[in-house]
Design an enzyme around this catalytic site. Structure first.
Site, PDB file in Angstrom:
ATOM      1  N   HIS A  72      42.325  41.207  44.552  1.00  0.00           N
ATOM      2  CA  HIS A  72      42.755  40.494  45.761  1.00  0.00           C
ATOM      3  C   HIS A  72      43.110  41.502  46.853  1.00  0.00           C
ATOM      4  O   HIS A  72      42.660  41.387  47.999  1.00  0.00           O
ATOM      5  CB  HIS A  72      43.967  39.628  45.418  1.00  0.00           C
ATOM      6  CG  HIS A  72      44.584  38.931  46.582  1.00  0.00           C
ATOM      7  ND1 HIS A  72      44.447  37.570  46.798  1.00  0.00           N
ATOM      8  CD2 HIS A  72      45.358  39.386  47.608  1.00  0.00           C
ATOM      9  CE1 HIS A  72      45.090  37.236  47.904  1.00  0.00           C
ATOM     10  NE2 HIS A  72      45.660  38.322  48.408  1.00  0.00           N
ATOM     11  N   GLU A  73      43.920  42.502  46.497  1.00  0.00           N
ATOM     12  CA  GLU A  73      44.327  43.511  47.482  1.00  0.00           C
ATOM     13  C   GLU A  73      43.159  44.377  47.914  1.00  0.00           C
ATOM     14  O   GLU A  73      42.993  44.678  49.101  1.00  0.00           O
ATOM     15  CB  GLU A  73      45.459  44.376  46.907  1.00  0.00           C
ATOM     16  CG  GLU A  73      46.773  43.653  46.710  1.00  0.00           C
ATOM     17  CD  GLU A  73      47.346  43.127  48.015  1.00  0.00           C
ATOM     18  OE1 GLU A  73      47.104  43.731  49.075  1.00  0.00           O
ATOM     19  OE2 GLU A  73      48.028  42.093  47.969  1.00  0.00           O
ATOM     20  N   HIS A 131      40.975  42.883  50.641  1.00  0.00           N
ATOM     21  CA  HIS A 131      41.486  43.049  52.007  1.00  0.00           C
ATOM     22  C   HIS A 131      41.033  44.394  52.583  1.00  0.00           C
ATOM     23  O   HIS A 131      40.581  44.480  53.729  1.00  0.00           O
ATOM     24  CB  HIS A 131      43.016  43.002  52.023  1.00  0.00           C
ATOM     25  CG  HIS A 131      43.602  41.654  51.729  1.00  0.00           C
ATOM     26  ND1 HIS A 131      43.182  40.507  52.353  1.00  0.00           N
ATOM     27  CD2 HIS A 131      44.608  41.279  50.889  1.00  0.00           C
ATOM     28  CE1 HIS A 131      43.889  39.480  51.912  1.00  0.00           C
ATOM     29  NE2 HIS A 131      44.757  39.921  51.013  1.00  0.00           N
TER      30      HIS A 131
END
Length: 225
Positions: A25-26, A29
């Site tokens: 998820h990170e 980004h």
């Protein structure tokens, strides 16, 4: 099975799904931010799929375990990947796309775990109490929960940043100010979950996502059935 064995089994089942759900998820980004012109995450060594680069001891391990044992969605957080929105080529528009990358990664991982469950169940006939079946189910649940939770339209959650990117500039600036109270927002949301005030929203959203997974994977299920 005694309580200690149950806790150890829960940790074993959820550890890999939680680590990768939060870490990818990170990383998503950071990859999308770099695509749009901001190399900050890459420069700081955070543009990595290695979970060890993203682990926050409490947010990545302890909090999801506590929530899981309380029969709540196993939510958590990692060390936020640094993004300098001012370095994006079109900051206001592209910040929404950078924010959306995290939930999109969770959607993709949830779909992947569902595909693994389909193969294990229909192609290999593995019993539903098998460890890898349980891990697949954990991956589906963790990623569904993270996707839905992060789309809540409040900064500093991804949903709040998406809303900020969509709003007209004067409103966007005012709305973005909520982010300074980010820790309080997060704690408030967890407390709301604890008292069941968000449970219906989260469970409903997770059911919708998992129904989408089933629809997307129906050809595979049909092929293997």
């Amino acid at each position: 099975m005694n309580e200690t064995d149950s806790i150890i089994q829960t940790i074993a089942v959820y550890l890999i799904p939680v680590l990768f759900a939060i870490s990818l998820h990170e990383a998503a980004h950071g990859y999308v931010a770099r695509y749009f012109g901001d190399p900050t995450a890459a420069n700081e060594g955070r543009l990595s799929l290695n979970p060890l680069r993203h682990i926050d001891p409490f947010g990545t391990v302890i909090l999801p375990l506590i929530l899981s044992l309380l029969h709540l969605p196993a939510l958590g957080y990692a060390k936020p990947v640094p993004v300098d929105y001012g370095r994006l080529r079109n900051p206001k528009k592209q910040m929404a796309l950078v924010a959306a990358a995290g939930p999109a990664a969770n959607f993709a991982m949830g779909l992947g775990w569902m595909a693994l469950w389909v193969v294990l169940t229909y192609a290999l006939g593995i019993p539903q109490d098998d460890f890898f079946i349980e891990m697949s189910k954990a991956g589906i649940g963790v990623n569904s929960a993270m996707c839905v939770f992060n789309l809540i339209p409040l900064p500093p959650l991804d949903g709040g940043r998406i809303v900020t990117g969509i709003l007209p500039l004067p409103l966007a600036r005012k709305y973005a100010q909520i982010e300074r109270y980010g820790m309080y927002v997060f704690i408030g949301l967890i407390l709301m979950m604890q008292f069941g005030l968000l449970t219906g929203f989260l469970i409903g959203g997770m059911h919708i996502l998992q129904s989408m997974f089933h629809v997307l994977l129906y050809p595979l299920i049909f092929l293997l059935s």
